[in-house]
Design a protein around this motif. Structure first.
Motif, PDB file in Angstrom:
ATOM      1  N   ALA A 107       2.003  10.904  11.623  1.00 52.39           N
ATOM      2  CA  ALA A 107       1.240  12.112  11.930  1.00 52.39           C
ATOM      3  C   ALA A 107       0.260  12.466  10.819  1.00 52.39           C
ATOM      4  O   ALA A 107      -0.633  13.276  11.022  1.00 52.39           O
ATOM      5  N   THR A 108       0.436  11.850   9.648  1.00 57.83           N
ATOM      6  CA  THR A 108      -0.416  12.172   8.501  1.00 57.83           C
ATOM      7  C   THR A 108      -1.047  10.910   7.928  1.00 57.83           C
ATOM      8  O   THR A 108      -0.594   9.799   8.177  1.00 57.83           O
ATOM      9  N   ALA A 109      -2.102  11.119   7.154  1.00 58.57           N
ATOM     10  CA  ALA A 109      -2.783  10.008   6.483  1.00 58.57           C
ATOM     11  C   ALA A 109      -3.237  10.478   5.113  1.00 58.57           C
ATOM     12  O   ALA A 109      -3.342  11.679   4.850  1.00 58.57           O
ATOM     13  N   TYR A 110      -3.500   9.520   4.246  1.00 51.36           N
ATOM     14  CA  TYR A 110      -3.966   9.821   2.893  1.00 51.36           C
ATOM     15  C   TYR A 110      -5.116   8.885   2.553  1.00 51.36           C
ATOM     16  O   TYR A 110      -5.047   7.685   2.836  1.00 51.36           O
ATOM     17  N   ILE A 111      -6.154   9.420   1.960  1.00 48.26           N
ATOM     18  CA  ILE A 111      -7.307   8.630   1.528  1.00 48.26           C
ATOM     19  C   ILE A 111      -7.350   8.646   0.008  1.00 48.26           C
ATOM     20  O   ILE A 111      -7.255   9.711  -0.608  1.00 48.26           O
ATOM     21  N   GLY A 112      -7.466   7.470  -0.610  1.00 44.61           N
ATOM     22  CA  GLY A 112      -7.516   7.383  -2.060  1.00 44.61           C
ATOM     23  C   GLY A 112      -8.040   6.039  -2.495  1.00 44.61           C
ATOM     24  O   GLY A 112      -8.599   5.281  -1.694  1.00 44.61           O
ATOM     25  N   CYS A 113      -7.869   5.724  -3.767  1.00 41.05           N
ATOM     26  CA  CYS A 113      -8.364   4.474  -4.334  1.00 41.05           C
ATOM     27  C   CYS A 113      -7.261   3.836  -5.161  1.00 41.05           C
ATOM     28  O   CYS A 113      -6.556   4.529  -5.905  1.00 41.05           O
ATOM     29  N   ILE A 114      -7.109   2.519  -5.004  1.00 36.92           N
ATOM     30  CA  ILE A 114      -6.126   1.766  -5.782  1.00 36.92           C
ATOM     31  C   ILE A 114      -6.786   0.510  -6.327  1.00 36.92           C
ATOM     32  O   ILE A 114      -7.827   0.067  -5.825  1.00 36.92           O
ATOM     33  N   GLY A 115      -6.175  -0.059  -7.346  1.00 37.85           N
ATOM     34  CA  GLY A 115      -6.633  -1.338  -7.870  1.00 37.85           C
ATOM     35  C   GLY A 115      -6.104  -2.475  -7.012  1.00 37.85           C
ATOM     36  O   GLY A 115      -5.121  -2.323  -6.288  1.00 37.85           O
ATOM     37  N   LYS A 116      -6.763  -3.588  -7.098  1.00 41.22           N
ATOM     38  CA  LYS A 116      -6.294  -4.782  -6.379  1.00 41.22           C
ATOM     39  C   LYS A 116      -5.252  -5.446  -7.261  1.00 41.22           C
ATOM     40  O   LYS A 116      -5.528  -6.409  -7.983  1.00 41.22           O
ATOM     41  N   ASP A 117      -4.024  -4.923  -7.222  1.00 43.36           N
ATOM     42  CA  ASP A 117      -2.955  -5.399  -8.088  1.00 43.36           C
ATOM     43  C   ASP A 117      -1.594  -5.111  -7.464  1.00 43.36           C
ATOM     44  O   ASP A 117      -1.513  -4.524  -6.379  1.00 43.36           O
ATOM     45  N   ALA A 118      -0.550  -5.526  -8.143  1.00 44.90           N
ATOM     46  CA  ALA A 118       0.810  -5.350  -7.625  1.00 44.90           C
ATOM     47  C   ALA A 118       1.176  -3.877  -7.463  1.00 44.90           C
ATOM     48  O   ALA A 118       1.852  -3.504  -6.496  1.00 44.90           O
ATOM     49  N   PHE A 119       0.741  -3.023  -8.391  1.00 47.31           N
ATOM     50  CA  PHE A 119       1.056  -1.597  -8.268  1.00 47.31           C
ATOM     51  C   PHE A 119       0.349  -0.991  -7.054  1.00 47.31           C
ATOM     52  O   PHE A 119       0.886  -0.107  -6.389  1.00 47.31           O
ATOM     53  N   GLY A 120      -0.856  -1.451  -6.758  1.00 47.39           N
ATOM     54  CA  GLY A 120      -1.559  -0.985  -5.558  1.00 47.39           C
ATOM     55  C   GLY A 120      -0.803  -1.364  -4.298  1.00 47.39           C
ATOM     56  O   GLY A 120      -0.677  -0.563  -3.366  1.00 47.39           O
ATOM     57  N   GLU A 121      -0.283  -2.579  -4.267  1.00 54.32           N
ATOM     58  CA  GLU A 121       0.503  -3.029  -3.115  1.00 54.32           C
ATOM     59  C   GLU A 121       1.793  -2.208  -3.001  1.00 54.32           C
ATOM     60  O   GLU A 121       2.186  -1.806  -1.903  1.00 54.32           O
ATOM     61  N   THR A 122       2.429  -1.950  -4.131  1.00 55.30           N
ATOM     62  CA  THR A 122       3.666  -1.162  -4.139  1.00 55.30           C
ATOM     63  C   THR A 122       3.392   0.262  -3.664  1.00 55.30           C
ATOM     64  O   THR A 122       4.171   0.828  -2.880  1.00 55.30           O
ATOM     65  N   LEU A 123       2.285   0.845  -4.106  1.00 51.48           N
ATOM     66  CA  LEU A 123       1.918   2.196  -3.697  1.00 51.48           C
ATOM     67  C   LEU A 123       1.666   2.250  -2.191  1.00 51.48           C
ATOM     68  O   LEU A 123       2.110   3.173  -1.506  1.00 51.48           O
ATOM     69  N   THR A 124       0.983   1.249  -1.665  1.00 54.57           N
ATOM     70  CA  THR A 124       0.715   1.186  -0.227  1.00 54.57           C
ATOM     71  C   THR A 124       2.024   1.108   0.559  1.00 54.57           C
ATOM     72  O   THR A 124       2.208   1.831   1.549  1.00 54.57           O
ATOM     73  N   GLU A 125       2.941   0.275   0.106  1.00 55.60           N
ATOM     74  CA  GLU A 125       4.252   0.138   0.772  1.00 55.60           C
ATOM     75  C   GLU A 125       5.037   1.449   0.701  1.00 55.60           C
ATOM     76  O   GLU A 125       5.673   1.850   1.680  1.00 55.60           O
ATOM     77  N   ALA A 126       5.003   2.121  -0.450  1.00 51.27           N
ATOM     78  CA  ALA A 126       5.733   3.383  -0.611  1.00 51.27           C
ATOM     79  C   ALA A 126       5.146   4.463   0.297  1.00 51.27           C
ATOM     80  O   ALA A 126       5.882   5.251   0.897  1.00 51.27           O
ATOM     81  N   CYS A 127       3.845   4.488   0.417  1.00 52.30           N
ATOM     82  CA  CYS A 127       3.169   5.466   1.276  1.00 52.30           C
ATOM     83  C   CYS A 127       3.562   5.233   2.732  1.00 52.30           C
ATOM     84  O   CYS A 127       3.957   6.161   3.440  1.00 52.30           O
ATOM     85  N   ARG A 128       3.474   3.989   3.164  1.00 47.70           N
ATOM     86  CA  ARG A 128       3.876   3.645   4.539  1.00 47.70           C
ATOM     87  C   ARG A 128       5.360   3.929   4.775  1.00 47.70           C
ATOM     88  O   ARG A 128       5.747   4.386   5.851  1.00 47.70           O
ATOM     89  N   GLY A 129       6.171   3.660   3.763  1.00 44.97           N
ATOM     90  CA  GLY A 129       7.605   3.904   3.872  1.00 44.97           C
ATOM     91  C   GLY A 129       7.940   5.370   4.092  1.00 44.97           C
ATOM     92  O   GLY A 129       8.972   5.704   4.665  1.00 44.97           O
ATOM     93  N   ALA A 130       7.059   6.251   3.635  1.00 46.16           N
ATOM     94  CA  ALA A 130       7.240   7.690   3.834  1.00 46.16           C
ATOM     95  C   ALA A 130       6.671   8.140   5.180  1.00 46.16           C
ATOM     96  O   ALA A 130       6.697   9.335   5.493  1.00 46.16           O
ATOM     97  N   GLY A 131       6.134   7.186   5.958  1.00 48.24           N
ATOM     98  CA  GLY A 131       5.578   7.517   7.264  1.00 48.24           C
ATOM     99  C   GLY A 131       4.131   7.955   7.232  1.00 48.24           C
ATOM    100  O   GLY A 131       3.573   8.357   8.247  1.00 48.24           O
ATOM    101  N   VAL A 132       3.502   7.902   6.066  1.00 48.86           N
ATOM    102  CA  VAL A 132       2.101   8.295   5.902  1.00 48.86           C
ATOM    103  C   VAL A 132       1.216   7.064   6.076  1.00 48.86           C
ATOM    104  O   VAL A 132       1.530   5.989   5.568  1.00 48.86           O
ATOM    105  N   THR A 133       0.115   7.220   6.792  1.00 42.85           N
ATOM    106  CA  THR A 133      -0.834   6.126   6.965  1.00 42.85           C
ATOM    107  C   THR A 133      -1.809   6.124   5.795  1.00 42.85           C
ATOM    108  O   THR A 133      -2.589   7.063   5.638  1.00 42.85           O
ATOM    109  N   PRO A 134      -1.777   5.086   4.947  1.00 44.89           N
ATOM    110  CA  PRO A 134      -2.690   5.059   3.805  1.00 44.89           C
ATOM    111  C   PRO A 134      -4.054   4.464   4.179  1.00 44.89           C
ATOM    112  O   PRO A 134      -4.140   3.514   4.959  1.00 44.89           O
ATOM    113  N   HIS A 135      -5.093   5.061   3.641  1.00 43.44           N
ATOM    114  CA  HIS A 135      -6.449   4.527   3.752  1.00 43.44           C
ATOM    115  C   HIS A 135      -6.986   4.456   2.318  1.00 43.44           C
ATOM    116  O   HIS A 135      -7.620   5.395   1.844  1.00 43.44           O
TER     117      HIS A 135
END
Length: 87
Positions: free
Chosen positions: A33-61
């Motif tokens: 039901a929610t989404a978040y717009i932000g900026c991440i680096g092309k790195d492992a922490f960016g991938e982890t952040l994307t997974e954590a965001c999705r895991g909380a049910g938030v759609t990351p952009h």
């Protein structure tokens, strides 16, 4: 790296706005039901952040950049005290 190797680490999509979005998502009880717009680096922490965001049910952009790494903040909690360390 020391924290990851020597302690149990939980990765959470955080920061004031992402925390608010995660709470709104939890309150809605509706998948994605929610989404978040932000900026991440092309790195492992960016991938982890994307997974954590999705895991909380938030759609990351996230805009993904190769120019800068993903920002990180470690929160260490001992008893009732917490400490923040950023990189």
């Amino acid at each position: 790296e020391d924290l990851v190797q020597n302690f149990k680490v939980d990765y959470v999509a955080g920061g004031a706005t992402q925390n608010s979005i995660r709470i709104a998502q939890w309150m809605s009880q509706s998948p994605n039901a929610t989404a978040y717009i932000g900026c991440i680096g092309k790195d492992a922490f960016g991938e982890t952040l994307t997974e954590a965001c999705r895991g909380a049910g938030v759609t990351p952009h996230y805009y993904i950049t190769e120019e800068k790494p993903t920002g990180v903040c470690a929160v260490t909690i001992i008893d009732k005290e917490r400490s923040f360390t950023t990189k």
